[in-house]
Write a protein that holds these residues in place. Structure first.
Motif, mmCIF file in Angstrom:
data_model
loop_
_atom_site.group_PDB
_atom_site.id
_atom_site.type_symbol
_atom_site.label_atom_id
_atom_site.label_comp_id
_atom_site.label_asym_id
_atom_site.label_seq_id
_atom_site.Cartn_x
_atom_site.Cartn_y
_atom_site.Cartn_z
ATOM 1 N N ARG A 8 0.643 -0.938 -0.303
ATOM 2 C CA ARG A 8 -0.031 -0.185 0.012
ATOM 3 C C ARG A 8 0.693 1.023 -0.018
ATOM 4 N NH1 ARG A 8 -3.374 -0.758 5.266
ATOM 5 N NH2 ARG A 8 -1.319 -1.849 5.621
ATOM 6 N N SER A 9 1.721 1.061 0.723
ATOM 7 C CA SER A 9 3.101 2.433 0.572
ATOM 8 C C SER A 9 4.387 2.208 1.430
ATOM 9 C CB SER A 9 2.301 3.134 1.418
ATOM 10 O OG SER A 9 3.039 4.388 2.457
ATOM 11 N N ASP A 10 5.282 2.790 1.086
ATOM 12 C CA ASP A 10 6.489 2.593 1.996
ATOM 13 C C ASP A 10 6.620 3.066 2.990
ATOM 14 O OD1 ASP A 10 6.327 5.084 0.909
ATOM 15 O OD2 ASP A 10 7.584 5.527 -0.348
ATOM 16 N N GLU A 257 17.096 -1.671 -5.038
ATOM 17 C CA GLU A 257 16.513 -2.274 -4.876
ATOM 18 C C GLU A 257 15.009 -2.204 -5.304
ATOM 19 O OE1 GLU A 257 15.962 -6.227 -2.066
ATOM 20 O OE2 GLU A 257 17.670 -5.190 -2.019
ATOM 21 N N ASP A 258 14.189 -1.010 -4.501
ATOM 22 C CA ASP A 258 13.147 -1.207 -4.661
ATOM 23 C C ASP A 258 12.783 -0.785 -6.092
ATOM 24 O OD1 ASP A 258 13.349 -1.391 -1.311
ATOM 25 O OD2 ASP A 258 12.516 0.852 -1.566
ATOM 26 N N PHE A 318 10.284 -5.548 1.090
ATOM 27 C CA PHE A 318 9.361 -6.011 0.306
ATOM 28 C C PHE A 318 10.805 -6.609 -0.689
ATOM 29 C CE2 PHE A 318 7.599 -6.159 -4.222
ATOM 30 C CZ PHE A 318 7.066 -7.331 -4.450
ATOM 31 N N PRO A 319 11.310 -7.892 -0.212
ATOM 32 C CA PRO A 319 12.933 -7.701 -0.688
ATOM 33 C C PRO A 319 12.202 -8.267 -2.033
ATOM 34 C CG PRO A 319 11.695 -9.942 0.932
ATOM 35 C CD PRO A 319 10.931 -8.890 1.071
ATOM 36 N N VAL A 323 9.610 -10.859 -5.207
ATOM 37 C CA VAL A 323 8.679 -10.046 -6.211
ATOM 38 C C VAL A 323 8.020 -11.062 -6.862
ATOM 39 C CG1 VAL A 323 8.617 -8.824 -8.372
ATOM 40 C CG2 VAL A 323 10.242 -7.993 -6.349
ATOM 41 N N GLU A 324 7.742 -11.822 -6.924
ATOM 42 C CA GLU A 324 7.086 -13.465 -7.780
ATOM 43 C C GLU A 324 6.508 -14.033 -7.516
ATOM 44 O OE1 GLU A 324 9.471 -16.299 -10.222
ATOM 45 O OE2 GLU A 324 10.928 -13.956 -11.440
ATOM 46 N N GLU A 325 6.158 -13.704 -6.607
ATOM 47 C CA GLU A 325 5.271 -14.463 -5.725
ATOM 48 C C GLU A 325 4.616 -12.884 -5.145
ATOM 49 O OE1 GLU A 325 4.403 -16.927 -4.589
ATOM 50 O OE2 GLU A 325 2.160 -16.169 -3.344
ATOM 51 N N ALA A 326 4.738 -12.301 -5.605
ATOM 52 C CA ALA A 326 3.092 -11.341 -5.751
ATOM 53 C C ALA A 326 2.945 -10.900 -6.864
ATOM 54 C CB ALA A 326 3.902 -9.834 -4.901
ATOM 55 N N ALA A 327 3.754 -11.090 -7.907
ATOM 56 C CA ALA A 327 3.331 -11.408 -8.840
ATOM 57 C C ALA A 327 2.131 -12.176 -9.505
ATOM 58 C CB ALA A 327 4.388 -11.120 -10.008
#
Ligand SMILES: Cc1ncc(COP(=O)(O)O)c(C=O)c1O
Length: 334
Positions: A8-10, A257-258, A318-319, A323-327
């Motif tokens: 939702r936010s950083d 990285e972000d 959010f390492p 990312v792949e899992e979130a995607a």
């Protein structure tokens, strides 16, 4: 859900063990007396980083922006800024509520407006009818613009127009760190033409609280007085300033990285993303609240910006490896 991914936010990050350790060990004093050594060190460090004479630590980005604007403009006076900026849309109407000033908004592309747009609204008359214009406010990176970065020359040209008309330039640099890391342009260069700058330690840098206003010695004196008036003079604030110090040491360079995570996420999820520039992703969708709810059920929190736009923000908690899992979870919602 235990493994909820919160995009939702950083601002949702939690202090790391190392940061907590630094907070516990902080040397402190009474900052209202100007006697907190950790706050003083952080203020000096950020003033030097931004190329300004002085700086003052405050608890939030909203207070930072507003006391800077309040130092520039008061009753019957005007702040020029873009239609979607934070200081007008997300700070509780503070420009009018606190200072009795009004905002005059111009339209920008992803929050970034042109020198001509400012020229077009400069009031030539100083008659009885006219509000007195005092300051132009810019935001870099731009939150509602999707983490967009100002072209440096354009920002400088806007500052030149403001200064030529006798107005100050305020830079809301809550995420100036992201602009610096994404472009390689130094923080000093970004701030060179700004009369006041606010930066946040609690967004990409991952501190639990804290922002800093940097400006000339004279302006910081005014800003410090307004901080006290709003009840923002904390006593042993060094506990929080230590988190900011730690963040500068450990979390500034990793913003790449972000940015990489945001780009990768946009590539892995087929949505109408606005071009990713830093860590804030926007996508236009038919029904944003419905998609937000579906994503929540799949274990990903994203935000809705109005009815037809979603927002996802990458951050310290959010390492890149997630990312792949979130995607995959987001793809199941489409
Ligand atoms: C561009 C910008 N400025 C200022 C702020 C205000 O910061 P805070 O939430 O610490 O008041 C935010 C918060 O997200 C922001 O995005």
């Amino acid at each position: 859900m235990a493994d909820l991914i919160d995009l939702r936010s950083d601002t949702v990050t939690r202090p790391t063990p190392g940061m907590r350790k630094a907070m516990v060990a902080a040397e402190v004093g009474d900052d209202v007396y100007g006697e907190d050594p950790t706050v003083n060190a952080l203020q000096e460090r950020i003033a030097a980083l931004l190329g300004k004479e002085a700086a003052v630590w405050v608890p939030t980005g909203t207070m930072a922006n507003q006391i800077a604007l309040g130092a520039h403009a008061g009753q019957g006076e005007e702040v020029i800024c873009d239609r979607n900026c934070h200081v007008v849309n997300y700070e509780g109407g503070a420009i009018s509520a606190l200072w009795g000033a009004q905002s005059l908004v111009v339209d920008g592309a992803r929050g970034i407006f042109t020198p001509d747009a400012v020229k077009a609204v400069i009031r030539a008359n100083q008659g009885d009818h006219d509000p007195r214009q005092k300051v132009v406010a810019v935001e870099n990176t731009h939150n509602r613009g999707g983490g967009s970065i100002w072209p440096l020359q354009q920002l400088e040209a806007v500052a030149d127009v403001a200064h030529a008309a006798g107005l100050a330039l305020h830079l809301d640099g809550a995420r100036l760190w992201n602009a610096h890391i994404a472009t390689g342009i130094s923080l000093q260069q970004w701030c060179a033409k700004a009369d006041s700058v606010s930066v946040c330690l609690s967004k990409g840098l991952g501190a639990p609280a804290g922002s800093v206003v940097a400006a000339s010695r004279e302006l910081v004196k005014k800003v410090r007085r307004l901080r006290k008036r709003l009840g923002g003079g904390l006593r042993q604030a060094g506990v929080l300033a230590a988190a900011g110090m730690y963040a500068l040491d450990h979390h500034l360079q990793r913003l790449t990285e972000d940015h990489e995570s945001a780009l990768k996420l946009s590539q892995l999820v087929p949505l109408a993303w606005h071009r990713p520039e830093t860590n804030i992703l926007l996508a236009d969708v038919p029904d944003a609240p419905a998609l937000v709810e579906k994503a929540r059920r799949e274990g990903v929190l994203v935000g809705a910006v109005g009815r037809t736009r979603i927002r996802a923000v990458t951050h310290l908690d959010f390492p890149l490896s997630q990312v792949e899992e979130a995607a995959a979870r987001l793809r199941r919602c489409l």
